[in-house]
Design a protein around this motif. Structure first.
Motif, PDB file in Angstrom:
ATOM      1  N   CYS A 129       0.828  -1.201   0.000  1.00  0.00           N
ATOM      2  CA  CYS A 129       0.000   0.000   0.000  1.00  0.00           C
ATOM      3  C   CYS A 129       0.864   1.254   0.000  1.00  0.00           C
ATOM      4  O   CYS A 129       0.566   2.229  -0.665  1.00  0.00           O
ATOM      5  CB  CYS A 129      -0.915   0.018   1.230  1.00  0.00           C
ATOM      6  N   ASP A 166      -6.303   2.943  -6.395  1.00  0.00           N
ATOM      7  CA  ASP A 166      -6.097   2.635  -4.983  1.00  0.00           C
ATOM      8  C   ASP A 166      -7.082   3.476  -4.169  1.00  0.00           C
ATOM      9  O   ASP A 166      -7.092   4.699  -4.265  1.00  0.00           O
ATOM     10  CB  ASP A 166      -4.649   2.967  -4.596  1.00  0.00           C
ATOM     11  N   GLU A 167      -7.904   2.809  -3.353  1.00  0.00           N
ATOM     12  CA  GLU A 167      -8.967   3.516  -2.625  1.00  0.00           C
ATOM     13  C   GLU A 167      -8.412   4.625  -1.732  1.00  0.00           C
ATOM     14  O   GLU A 167      -9.015   5.690  -1.588  1.00  0.00           O
ATOM     15  CB  GLU A 167      -9.787   2.541  -1.772  1.00  0.00           C
ATOM     16  N   ASP A 168      -7.251   4.376  -1.120  1.00  0.00           N
ATOM     17  CA  ASP A 168      -6.668   5.389  -0.245  1.00  0.00           C
ATOM     18  C   ASP A 168      -6.284   6.637  -1.034  1.00  0.00           C
ATOM     19  O   ASP A 168      -6.433   7.760  -0.549  1.00  0.00           O
ATOM     20  CB  ASP A 168      -5.434   4.830   0.474  1.00  0.00           C
ATOM     21  N   TRP A 169      -5.776   6.431  -2.253  1.00  0.00           N
ATOM     22  CA  TRP A 169      -5.408   7.578  -3.084  1.00  0.00           C
ATOM     23  C   TRP A 169      -6.643   8.365  -3.488  1.00  0.00           C
ATOM     24  O   TRP A 169      -6.625   9.597  -3.486  1.00  0.00           O
ATOM     25  CB  TRP A 169      -4.648   7.102  -4.332  1.00  0.00           C
ATOM     26  N   GLN A 176      -9.511   8.552  -1.900  1.00  0.00           N
ATOM     27  CA  GLN A 176     -10.037   9.250  -0.733  1.00  0.00           C
ATOM     28  C   GLN A 176      -9.196  10.489  -0.424  1.00  0.00           C
ATOM     29  O   GLN A 176      -9.725  11.560  -0.110  1.00  0.00           O
ATOM     30  CB  GLN A 176     -10.061   8.328   0.485  1.00  0.00           C
ATOM     31  N   ASP A 228      -0.929  11.123   0.161  1.00  0.00           N
ATOM     32  CA  ASP A 228      -1.976  11.943   0.776  1.00  0.00           C
ATOM     33  C   ASP A 228      -1.436  13.308   1.202  1.00  0.00           C
ATOM     34  O   ASP A 228      -2.114  14.328   1.052  1.00  0.00           O
ATOM     35  CB  ASP A 228      -2.645  11.214   1.942  1.00  0.00           C
ATOM     36  N   ILE A 246     -15.013   3.317  -2.484  1.00  0.00           N
ATOM     37  CA  ILE A 246     -14.781   3.842  -1.135  1.00  0.00           C
ATOM     38  C   ILE A 246     -16.018   3.781  -0.239  1.00  0.00           C
ATOM     39  O   ILE A 246     -15.945   4.014   0.944  1.00  0.00           O
ATOM     40  CB  ILE A 246     -14.243   5.291  -1.174  1.00  0.00           C
TER      41      ILE A 246
END
Length: 200
Positions: free
Chosen positions: A18, A35-38, A40, A118, A196
């Motif tokens: 990740c 990538d879900e974190d990106w 978000q 982030d 997400i």
């Protein structure tokens, strides 16, 4: 005991994957934000600073092609004696150390790192927000935003980019990339939003 060790190793591998996510196709916004974190993080930056995702990502694409550890190329004397790098720019946003420190003081984001996506996209959001506030540049104007990003607020105000035909050409590329990213985002936004939301 062996089971616990395997669980720990698996967790470390997953966390490492990740942390070092790299888009398979940097020219496709849908791949970049896969990538879900990106995704978000991009949404959070857009919501806080008001600069559209496609503008922020077009700037990041130009600066690093989403390479978290990139630095300016080393300069050489006589072709083999290293004399240093032209600047201390680093990371996804190619932020200078001094500008990064200003960002940290301004936002209180004390743990921010230039090689974390982030933090880097939050930095770009903050920078473009201030370009709008200080210089009146629309947050949707990828070309002018990039010129201010590259030459700094003072340089943009003085019009330093006018003597840099190469920079204006690069800014035009950022504008085209932004428009293409906007088109792509419109197509894949429903799938990204679903990713997400989870299953609940």
């Amino acid at each position: 005991m062996i089971k616990k060790v395997l669980i720990i190793l698996t967790t470390v591998v997953l966390l490492s994957a990740c942390a070092t996510h790299r888009p398979s196709n940097v020219n496709d916004l849908c791949s970049v934000l896969g990538d879900e974190d990106w995704y978000q993080a991009a949404l959070d930056s857009q919501e806080e600073w008001g600069t559209p995702i496609h503008v922020q990502l077009a700037i990041m694409h130009q600066e690093s092609k989403f390479n978290r550890t990139i630095r300016p190329d080393m300069e050489w004397f006589l072709g083999f004696i290293p004399v240093g790098r032209p600047s201390d720019a680093y990371g996804y946003a190619q932020a200078l150390e001094s500008t990064w420190e200003t960002y940290i003081r301004s936002t209180g984001n004390w743990n921010a790192k230039r090689d974390e996506f982030d933090d880097a996209i939050h930095f770009i959001g903050w920078y473009t927000f201030n370009s709008h506030k200080k210089l009146g540049i629309s947050k949707w104007d990828a070309k002018a935003q990039y010129l201010a990003y590259h030459d700094g607020w003072g340089g943009y105000k003085r019009g330093t980019y006018r003597n840099k035909a190469w920079l204006v050409r690069v800014a035009d590329k950022v504008k085209r990339r932004s428009l293409e990213y906007a088109r792509q985002y419109k197509q894949c936004r429903p799938q990204l939003d679903d990713s997400i939301r989870g299953w609940f």
